[in-house]
Each structure stands twice: as C-alpha cells, then as structure tokens.
Design a protein around this motif. Structure first.
Motif, short mmCIF file in Angstrom:
data_model
loop_
_atom_site.label_atom_id
_atom_site.label_comp_id
_atom_site.label_asym_id
_atom_site.label_seq_id
_atom_site.Cartn_x
_atom_site.Cartn_y
_atom_site.Cartn_z
N GLU A 1 0.84 -1.20 0.00
CA GLU A 1 0.00 0.00 0.00
C GLU A 1 0.87 1.24 0.00
OE1 GLU A 1 -2.17 2.08 -0.87
OE2 GLU A 1 -3.87 1.09 0.14
N THR A 2 0.87 1.96 -1.13
CA THR A 2 1.71 3.16 -1.26
C THR A 2 0.86 4.42 -1.46
OG1 THR A 2 1.95 2.72 -3.64
CG2 THR A 2 3.68 1.87 -2.18
N THR A 3 -0.44 4.30 -1.26
CA THR A 3 -1.30 5.48 -1.37
C THR A 3 -0.93 6.48 -0.27
OG1 THR A 3 -3.10 4.10 -2.22
CG2 THR A 3 -3.68 6.29 -1.40
N PRO A 4 -0.65 7.72 -0.60
CA PRO A 4 -0.25 8.69 0.42
C PRO A 4 -1.29 8.82 1.53
CG PRO A 4 0.16 9.58 -1.77
CD PRO A 4 -0.61 8.31 -1.97
N GLY A 5 -0.81 8.81 2.76
CA GLY A 5 -1.67 9.02 3.92
C GLY A 5 -2.40 7.79 4.42
N VAL A 6 -2.25 6.66 3.75
CA VAL A 6 -2.93 5.43 4.17
C VAL A 6 -1.96 4.60 5.03
CG1 VAL A 6 -4.09 3.31 3.44
CG2 VAL A 6 -4.37 5.42 2.12
N ASN A 7 -2.28 4.43 6.29
CA ASN A 7 -1.41 3.70 7.21
C ASN A 7 -1.60 2.19 7.07
OD1 ASN A 7 -0.19 5.97 8.61
ND2 ASN A 7 -2.19 6.29 9.56
N GLN A 8 -0.54 1.46 7.41
CA GLN A 8 -0.62 0.01 7.47
C GLN A 8 0.19 -0.50 8.64
OE1 GLN A 8 1.86 -2.31 4.66
NE2 GLN A 8 2.16 -0.39 3.55
N TYR A 9 -0.21 -1.64 9.17
CA TYR A 9 0.45 -2.27 10.31
C TYR A 9 0.53 -3.76 10.03
CZ TYR A 9 -1.10 2.08 12.56
OH TYR A 9 -1.34 3.40 12.87
N SER A 10 1.66 -4.37 10.37
CA SER A 10 1.80 -5.81 10.19
C SER A 10 2.63 -6.37 11.33
CB SER A 10 2.44 -6.14 8.84
OG SER A 10 3.65 -5.40 8.66
N GLY A 11 2.51 -7.67 11.55
CA GLY A 11 3.26 -8.28 12.65
C GLY A 11 2.57 -9.53 13.16
N TYR A 12 2.68 -9.74 14.47
CA TYR A 12 2.24 -11.01 15.04
C TYR A 12 1.38 -10.83 16.28
CZ TYR A 12 5.60 -13.47 12.10
OH TYR A 12 6.29 -13.98 11.02
N LEU A 13 0.42 -11.73 16.41
CA LEU A 13 -0.20 -11.99 17.69
C LEU A 13 0.63 -13.10 18.30
CD1 LEU A 13 -2.67 -11.91 19.73
CD2 LEU A 13 -3.53 -13.86 18.44
N SER A 14 1.28 -12.82 19.42
CA SER A 14 2.22 -13.78 20.00
C SER A 14 1.80 -14.22 21.39
CB SER A 14 3.63 -13.17 20.06
OG SER A 14 4.11 -12.95 18.75
N VAL A 15 1.88 -15.52 21.60
CA VAL A 15 1.65 -16.12 22.91
C VAL A 15 2.93 -16.88 23.23
CG1 VAL A 15 0.16 -17.60 24.29
CG2 VAL A 15 -0.79 -16.36 22.37
N GLY A 16 3.86 -16.23 23.97
CA GLY A 16 5.18 -16.82 24.14
C GLY A 16 5.91 -16.84 22.80
N GLU A 17 6.99 -17.58 22.73
CA GLU A 17 7.76 -17.67 21.50
C GLU A 17 7.23 -18.74 20.56
OE1 GLU A 17 10.41 -16.08 20.02
OE2 GLU A 17 9.91 -14.53 21.45
N ASP A 18 6.31 -19.57 21.03
CA ASP A 18 5.93 -20.74 20.25
C ASP A 18 4.60 -20.63 19.53
OD1 ASP A 18 8.19 -22.20 20.60
OD2 ASP A 18 7.48 -23.28 22.35
#
Length: 473
Positions: free
Chosen positions: A59-76
C-alpha cells in the motif's frame, strides 16, 4: 531460550483469560531477528501484538497507514496479520477481516492475488496499486491462520474449524484493545473456499462471545458483526459432492465427463459416499468423518479429476494454468520485504501439515450448513457467491447449499428465480436476495472471484458491508 507452553496453559489461553496475565495493558518495544516491534501486551487475553508500522510494502497510497506483525503467545505461538487502513474515510469506514481457505492456506493469497491494495501485473516482479482493492471501502485485516500457515509459525494446537475460532477471536480482541477506535465500527467477515467452514463458525463463535460479554460471564469487547461473505465455499459435503458430478457433466465451459461416467458416479454417490457422510453426521467421530472424506474422494473426486487436462480452480484452462500468477510468492521470500513487514518465518502458502491436522479429525466432511443457517437467522447480512468456472467448490453446489439454508425467508428464497446482476449496466452474473441473505453467481470467474472479476467483486463487497443486500447498477 525457547519457551514451551504447558498443556494446561494452552487450554487456559483458548478457554478464557489467563490468571497470570498482567492486570493492565502495556506498550513496549522489542527487537527480534533484527526487526524492531512495538509490543502491545493485552491484559484480558494475556497475549501480545508485535507490530511494525508503515512498512511501505504493497500500500503506497499517500496518507494510508498500514500495520503488520504477530499476535504472539510466548515464542511458540505466533499468528501473522497485515492491516491496511481504508483509502477513504478510514476514521469512519468499517473493519473487515479476510481469511483464505485450505484448510491451511495463507491470507496473503487474498491480499496479493485477489483484493488487496497491490497486485502483480504483466509478470512484473514488483507489485503495483490495485484500483479495485477492498480497502477502497473498508479498513482491511488479513490474518494467516492457523499457526504454521503463511508467515505464522510455532506450536499449533488447531486441528479443526471449531478449534481455530478462539484464536481468531483473541487476535481481534487484542487488535481492538490496541486500536480502540475500531471497537464501535461495523465488523465484516469475508472468506472463500474452506471459508465455507471458517465463515459460519467464526461468525457464530463471535456472536456467542458477544452474548457472554453482554451477560458479564466473559471479559472482552463486543464485536459488532454485521455481515459475512463467502465465495466458492465448501459448506456441506452431502450436497457438494453430488455437484462435482453435475458440474463436470454440464457447465458453461467444457464437458469434463460423459453421461455414462456420470451415471456411475451418481450410483457411487448414493450407494457409498452419501451413507458414509450420514455416518459422519450421526456419530460425529473423527474416524467416521475421515472415512467419509476418503470414501467420497476415492469414488468421486479423484476419478473425475483424472478425466482430463483441466484446472480444478478454472475449468477453462489446463491443469498447469499459471493464473492467478504466483509472482507474489517469490516477492514474499525476499528478505528485505520480510524484514520491512516484520515477518520472521519463511512464507508457506498452503503447508501440508496444517491440512493434514484437519484431515485427521474428519473436519472436511463435517457440515456447517446448520451453523450458517443460525448465523443468517441472527439477522446479519450474508452473501454466498461463486465464480462459475470453478469446479472444486462449484457454483451449482454452492447454489444448492444456499437453497437449503433454513431461515424465515427460506421458501421465498428457494422459489425465487435468479436475476441478471449488472455492473454499470453490464451483465456480470445472476443473483437473488431475500431479506438479509443473498446469492450471486459470477460469470467468467474461477475460484478466486476478485482476481477474475475485480470490479464485480468490489461492487458486491461494498453493497454487503453497507448492509444493503446486493443489487444491479
């Protein structure tokens, strides 16, 4: 040090709040595998969101935010998500979660091949803006589940649709806690393929959790579920196994089997497949349901599949049809891209291990027609739709499922004819709607409808999330 979660702790994480969880939400930072994340610890569920913001990927539209990553419960236990704000009015637009099927396929398929903010055009190796992205009308959340699929990784306890639902609910709870501005928004759940299982169960689970929250027996945020959409879904084997035969014999594009072969398959369906599925329904054991899946596959699915050189997802083309292109897969293996979006495992589109776990419990043969009926009876808007060039979850079987749904308008819906569905005056399919329930057949579309007919898919999506039903334009 690798953290191994004990069985009693895993059970607590799924069933309810963890007693040892922090009493208050907290925010910190952490560096893992050279990637810095903002960490949100959610007190109620005892889980953490590890997030990178505005990676600049897709997503490269100006002003449009994005978030990515993990829902983590411990390392496993690490479930990957990717969130994109709406391109228009993100502060008031609804929130939609997308799940691909499988079971055990990544939602990056939907993101890059179907309706995400970017796509790959003309075999280019880098993506470009998708003008028909669903974040035109909604904030979009793509989730890789169960753990082990896509960029999600770690210890996976999920072996069925029912056991998958609590983890999805926990991710949404943590998401709402970290982004409270979405708590009051309309929430939509869209999915495809094995989403014929996922969609009804996830929606039903959300509604059950909402009821528990309302009565004070559960802590959490009510999710304002207003719509459910499922394209080319697998809902009920007893109905859809038969459609494998009828579609192969008579579809708009090419005859896949002759009449004598169809007669043999219909006999095997009635004599062996259907009774096995009946046993699955009555006894509901893993063994009975696994036997049913194997019986129907051996006598109907596999023989039809071996009848010629055609693609199960789009019968218009040979089995090795390169579309939708897999360009995105190589792109997501690029270490620079992975680091930018916070991915810390090698991308796996549809790993066999996740599928095998569902197969061992006979989940594929278990019907979710009753659950779908219950969700529709709850009053939310539901769209069941299908591209008519797909065989694996073909429109005939999906249509038969739609006509079998039990809700107050069932008789009217069953008896209603299909009408042309137009987009800007051009006929793109056939549809019918009664009350809060709609069915749509999409012309010239394979399994991944938004890839083949992006403008039609965007129109239908926008109409349903506005709780209007679907209608021609």
């Amino acid at each position: 040090m690798k953290i191994v979660l004990k069985p009693w702790l895993l059970a607590a994480l799924v069933a309810g709040a963890v007693q040892a969880a922090p009493q208050k939400d907290s925010i910190s930072t952490v560096v893992k595998r050279g990637i810095e994340y903002t960490v949100f610890n959610h007190a109620v569920t005892g889980v953490a969101l590890e997030i990178v913001k505005n990676s600049g990927i897709c997503e490269t539209t100006p002003g449009v935010n994005q978030y990515s990553g993990y829902l983590s419960v411990g390392e496993d236990m690490n479930m990957f998500f990717w969130f994109f704000e709406s391109r228009h009015d993100p502060h008031t637009a609804p929130l939609t979660a997308w799940f691909n099927g499988g079971p055990g396929c990544s939602s990056m398929i939907g993101l890059f091949q179907e309706h995400g903010p970017c796509h790959f055009v003309d075999n280019k190796t880098t993506p470009s803006i998708n003008p028909y992205s669903w974040n035109t009308h909604s904030n979009m959340l793509y989730i890789d589940q169960p753990i082990g699929v896509g960029f999600s990784y770690g210890y996976d306890t999920v072996n069925s649709t029912v056991t998958a639902a609590p983890f999805v609910w926990k991710l949404l709870q943590a998401f709402y806690a970290h982004f409270p501005e979405y708590e009051s928004r309309d929430f939509n759940l869209f999915t495809e393929s094995y989403g014929g299982h996922y969609g009804p169960e996830f929606a039903h689970y959300i509604q059950a959790q909402n009821a528990a929250i309302d009565t004070g027996t559960l802590r959490g945020e009510t999710i304002n579920l207003v719509s459910l959409g499922i394209n080319n879904g697998w809902f009920d084997s007893s109905i859809q196994e038969k459609s494998y035969i009828s579609y192969a014999l008579d579809n708009p594009y090419r005859q896949l089997i002759n009449a004598s072969a169809a007669a043999k398959y219909y006999y095997d369906y009635e004599t062996f497949c259907l009774p096995a599925l009946h046993n699955c329904s009555v006894f509901a054991t893993d063994t009975a349901c696994s036997i049913a899946a194997d019986t129907c596959a051996d006598l109907i699915e596999d023989p039809i599949l071996s009848s010629g050189d055609w693609n199960v997802y789009d019968v218009r083309y040979p089995a090795d049809d390169p579309y939708p292109p897999e360009t995105y897969h190589d792109y997501l293996l690029n270490e620079t891209v992975m680091k930018a979006i916070g991915a810390r495992s090698t991308y796996a589109e549809c790993p066999e291990e996740a599928y095998d776990k569902f197969a061992t419990t006979g989940d594929l043969s278990r019907s979710f027609l009753t659950t779908l009926s219950t969700v529709i009876q709850s009053g939310i808007h539901v769209l069941i739709w299908a591209g008519d060039a797909d065989w694996i979850c073909n429109w005939i079987g999906v249509y038969d499922v739609a006509n079998a749904v039990q809700f107050p308008g069932q008789r009217e819906f069953h008896d209603a004819p299909l009408h042309p569905y137009t987009v800007d005056g051009v006929e793109m399919g056939m549809f019918k709607s009664v009350g809060n329930f709609s069915f749509l057949r999409v012309f010239e579309a394979g399994h991944e409808v938004p890839y083949y007919q992006p403008e039609t898919a965007l129109q239908a999506f926008a109409q349903i999330i506005r709780q209007e039903g679907i209608y021609s334009t």
